[in-house]
Design a protein around this motif. Structure first.
Motif, PDB file in Angstrom:
ATOM      1  N   MET A   1       0.712  -1.297   0.026  1.00  0.00           N
ATOM      2  CA  MET A   1      -0.143  -0.034   0.063  1.00  0.00           C
ATOM      3  C   MET A   1       1.065   1.260  -0.145  1.00  0.00           C
ATOM      4  O   MET A   1       1.817   1.295   0.989  1.00  0.00           O
ATOM      5  CB  MET A   1      -0.843   0.110   1.137  1.00  0.00           C
ATOM      6  N   VAL A   2       0.505   2.202  -0.745  1.00  0.00           N
ATOM      7  CA  VAL A   2       1.485   3.392  -0.997  1.00  0.00           C
ATOM      8  C   VAL A   2       0.610   4.566  -0.325  1.00  0.00           C
ATOM      9  O   VAL A   2      -0.563   4.934  -0.642  1.00  0.00           O
ATOM     10  CB  VAL A   2       1.661   3.510  -2.706  1.00  0.00           C
ATOM     11  N   GLN A   3       1.463   5.445   0.415  1.00  0.00           N
ATOM     12  CA  GLN A   3       0.746   6.746   1.054  1.00  0.00           C
ATOM     13  C   GLN A   3       1.042   7.669  -0.096  1.00  0.00           C
ATOM     14  O   GLN A   3       2.183   7.902  -0.574  1.00  0.00           O
ATOM     15  CB  GLN A   3       1.629   7.401   2.090  1.00  0.00           C
ATOM     16  N   THR A   4       0.027   8.173  -0.815  1.00  0.00           N
ATOM     17  CA  THR A   4       0.124   8.973  -2.039  1.00  0.00           C
ATOM     18  C   THR A   4       0.426  10.311  -1.506  1.00  0.00           C
ATOM     19  O   THR A   4       0.170  10.912  -0.531  1.00  0.00           O
ATOM     20  CB  THR A   4      -1.172   8.849  -3.008  1.00  0.00           C
ATOM     21  N   SER A   5       0.626  11.239  -2.425  1.00  0.00           N
ATOM     22  CA  SER A   5       0.805  12.645  -2.270  1.00  0.00           C
ATOM     23  C   SER A   5      -0.460  13.431  -1.876  1.00  0.00           C
ATOM     24  O   SER A   5      -0.081  14.556  -1.358  1.00  0.00           O
ATOM     25  CB  SER A   5       1.603  13.204  -3.459  1.00  0.00           C
ATOM     26  N   TYR A   6      -1.556  12.825  -2.231  1.00  0.00           N
ATOM     27  CA  TYR A   6      -2.833  13.575  -1.792  1.00  0.00           C
ATOM     28  C   TYR A   6      -3.319  12.909  -0.675  1.00  0.00           C
ATOM     29  O   TYR A   6      -4.471  13.130  -0.388  1.00  0.00           O
ATOM     30  CB  TYR A   6      -3.745  13.604  -3.005  1.00  0.00           C
ATOM     31  N   GLY A   7      -2.467  11.922   0.153  1.00  0.00           N
ATOM     32  CA  GLY A   7      -3.002  11.798   1.437  1.00  0.00           C
ATOM     33  C   GLY A   7      -3.757  10.733   1.590  1.00  0.00           C
ATOM     34  O   GLY A   7      -3.819   9.937   2.938  1.00  0.00           O
TER      35      GLY A   7
ATOM     36  N   GLY B   1      14.322   7.942 -13.612  1.00  0.00           N
ATOM     37  CA  GLY B   1      13.027   8.941 -14.300  1.00  0.00           C
ATOM     38  C   GLY B   1      11.861   8.627 -13.187  1.00  0.00           C
ATOM     39  O   GLY B   1      11.843   8.661 -11.975  1.00  0.00           O
ATOM     40  N   LEU B   2      10.700   8.254 -13.828  1.00  0.00           N
ATOM     41  CA  LEU B   2       9.639   7.933 -13.263  1.00  0.00           C
ATOM     42  C   LEU B   2       9.319   6.354 -13.028  1.00  0.00           C
ATOM     43  O   LEU B   2       8.267   5.981 -12.723  1.00  0.00           O
ATOM     44  CB  LEU B   2       8.213   8.384 -14.153  1.00  0.00           C
ATOM     45  N   THR B   3      10.376   5.637 -13.339  1.00  0.00           N
ATOM     46  CA  THR B   3      10.594   4.195 -13.290  1.00  0.00           C
ATOM     47  C   THR B   3      11.383   3.838 -12.040  1.00  0.00           C
ATOM     48  O   THR B   3      12.496   4.284 -11.778  1.00  0.00           O
ATOM     49  CB  THR B   3      11.036   3.714 -14.343  1.00  0.00           C
ATOM     50  N   LEU B   4      10.785   2.858 -11.312  1.00  0.00           N
ATOM     51  CA  LEU B   4      11.682   2.130 -10.432  1.00  0.00           C
ATOM     52  C   LEU B   4      11.942   0.694 -10.966  1.00  0.00           C
ATOM     53  O   LEU B   4      11.291   0.001 -11.322  1.00  0.00           O
ATOM     54  CB  LEU B   4      10.832   2.046  -9.025  1.00  0.00           C
ATOM     55  N   ARG B   5      13.264   0.388 -10.713  1.00  0.00           N
ATOM     56  CA  ARG B   5      13.593  -1.092 -11.337  1.00  0.00           C
ATOM     57  C   ARG B   5      14.119  -1.674  -9.884  1.00  0.00           C
ATOM     58  O   ARG B   5      14.893  -1.301  -9.187  1.00  0.00           O
ATOM     59  CB  ARG B   5      15.091  -0.834 -12.026  1.00  0.00           C
ATOM     60  N   LEU B   6      13.338  -2.804 -10.023  1.00  0.00           N
ATOM     61  CA  LEU B   6      13.904  -3.657  -8.692  1.00  0.00           C
ATOM     62  C   LEU B   6      14.265  -5.057  -9.158  1.00  0.00           C
ATOM     63  O   LEU B   6      13.723  -6.140  -9.554  1.00  0.00           O
ATOM     64  CB  LEU B   6      12.226  -4.112  -8.075  1.00  0.00           C
TER      65      LEU B   6
ATOM     66  N   GLN C   1      -0.761  -0.959  -7.623  1.00  0.00           N
ATOM     67  CA  GLN C   1      -1.366  -0.972  -9.104  1.00  0.00           C
ATOM     68  C   GLN C   1      -2.312   0.069  -9.303  1.00  0.00           C
ATOM     69  O   GLN C   1      -2.449   0.353 -10.486  1.00  0.00           O
ATOM     70  CB  GLN C   1      -2.119  -2.235  -8.880  1.00  0.00           C
ATOM     71  N   GLN C   2      -2.772   1.173  -8.246  1.00  0.00           N
ATOM     72  CA  GLN C   2      -3.388   2.166  -8.605  1.00  0.00           C
ATOM     73  C   GLN C   2      -2.618   3.215  -8.721  1.00  0.00           C
ATOM     74  O   GLN C   2      -3.244   4.524  -9.186  1.00  0.00           O
ATOM     75  CB  GLN C   2      -4.725   2.229  -7.535  1.00  0.00           C
ATOM     76  N   VAL C   3      -1.439   3.331  -8.602  1.00  0.00           N
ATOM     77  CA  VAL C   3      -0.462   4.539  -8.873  1.00  0.00           C
ATOM     78  C   VAL C   3       0.654   4.249  -9.608  1.00  0.00           C
ATOM     79  O   VAL C   3       1.202   5.167 -10.103  1.00  0.00           O
ATOM     80  CB  VAL C   3      -0.138   4.938  -7.453  1.00  0.00           C
ATOM     81  N   ALA C   4       0.605   3.102 -10.199  1.00  0.00           N
ATOM     82  CA  ALA C   4       1.855   2.650 -11.099  1.00  0.00           C
ATOM     83  C   ALA C   4       1.485   1.302 -11.937  1.00  0.00           C
ATOM     84  O   ALA C   4       0.554   0.554 -11.500  1.00  0.00           O
ATOM     85  CB  ALA C   4       3.223   2.564 -10.252  1.00  0.00           C
TER      86      ALA C   4
ATOM     87  N   ASP D   1       2.103   9.348 -11.487  1.00  0.00           N
ATOM     88  CA  ASP D   1       2.205  10.690 -11.147  1.00  0.00           C
ATOM     89  C   ASP D   1       3.586  11.251 -10.246  1.00  0.00           C
ATOM     90  O   ASP D   1       3.728  10.182  -9.337  1.00  0.00           O
ATOM     91  CB  ASP D   1       1.025  10.857 -10.145  1.00  0.00           C
ATOM     92  N   LYS D   2       4.496  11.952 -10.910  1.00  0.00           N
ATOM     93  CA  LYS D   2       5.702  11.967 -10.493  1.00  0.00           C
ATOM     94  C   LYS D   2       5.638  12.375  -8.825  1.00  0.00           C
ATOM     95  O   LYS D   2       6.616  11.989  -8.081  1.00  0.00           O
ATOM     96  CB  LYS D   2       6.249  13.245 -11.175  1.00  0.00           C
ATOM     97  N   SER D   3       4.578  12.994  -8.491  1.00  0.00           N
ATOM     98  CA  SER D   3       4.464  13.213  -7.093  1.00  0.00           C
ATOM     99  C   SER D   3       4.481  12.292  -5.905  1.00  0.00           C
ATOM    100  O   SER D   3       4.549  12.130  -4.747  1.00  0.00           O
ATOM    101  CB  SER D   3       3.379  14.416  -6.630  1.00  0.00           C
ATOM    102  N   ASN D   4       4.164  10.962  -6.660  1.00  0.00           N
ATOM    103  CA  ASN D   4       3.857   9.700  -5.798  1.00  0.00           C
ATOM    104  C   ASN D   4       5.186   8.995  -5.790  1.00  0.00           C
ATOM    105  O   ASN D   4       5.212   7.786  -5.159  1.00  0.00           O
ATOM    106  CB  ASN D   4       2.813   8.823  -6.473  1.00  0.00           C
TER     107      ASN D   4
END
Length: 188
Positions: A43-49, A98-103, A55-58, A74-77
């Motif tokens: 679960m991700v704590q989004t920039s809008y609280g 960039g906007l990608t996270l490599r794991l 899966q809903q943010v990326a 969204d870059k802010s997340n």
């Protein structure tokens, strides 16, 4: 079978929900190969609280057997997603590109495998407790119906037996799932 106000199908549905939840959690335990389901429980704590599933943010992909990519929309997340992955206890170290996270998925050592088995056992115990709680609710319902005179003592006994049989069957299924997952994790 619905007797008075008691529905065994509802009890069964709730127990199956516990098993489905466990399946989902097991999908998030890694076994040495890249799998997009690995990140499902995060679960991700989004920039809008709000707290949202990853899966809903990326977009989550596994382009190679030992790599997962997370394309944040969204870059802010970006920072929130990175932090959630680091704190997920999955042993993954995201590399920001960039906007990608490599794991990169590291090889599992014996110690990490044993840790993952412990986590799997914890998930299974949580599912067992959930099933037992559903059983308790069902038994309480039956007792109340009998006390209120809506069902006979015989019907109460039969319904109680059905709930107990369903509970035993579901717990056995959970134990089987755990054994399979343990084998999968420990396989080198």
């Amino acid at each position: 079978m619905a007797t008075g106000n008691f529905d065994i199908k509802e009890i069964e549905k709730r127990m199956k929900g516990s098993v489905a939840s466990l399946k989902s959690e097991f999908g998030g335990l890694r076994t040495g190969r890249a799998s997009t389901t690995l990140l499902d429980p995060i679960m991700v704590q989004t920039s809008y609280g709000a707290k949202m599933p990853i899966q809903q943010v990326a977009a989550v992909n596994a382009p190679e057997p030992r790599l997962i990519t997370v394309q944040v929309w969204d870059k802010s997340n970006l920072h929130g997603v990175e932090k959630a992955i680091r704190e997920s206890n999955l042993g993954l170290n995201p590399v920001v590109d960039g906007l990608t996270l490599r794991l990169p998925i590291p090889e599992l050592n014996q110690e990490r495998r044993q840790e993952l088995v412990k986590i799997a056992k914890r998930y299974a115990e949580t599912a067992r407790v959930a099933v037992r709680n559903v059983r308790k609710d069902g038994m309480d319902q039956i007792k109340k119906l009998e006390k209120d005179g809506k069902i006979s003592e015989d019907e109460s006994g039969k319904s109680s037996t059905k709930v107990q049989d369903l509970t035993d069957k579901t717990i056995k299924e959970i134990d089987g799932m755990l054994a399979t997952k343990e084998q999968e994790i420990m396989q080198v």
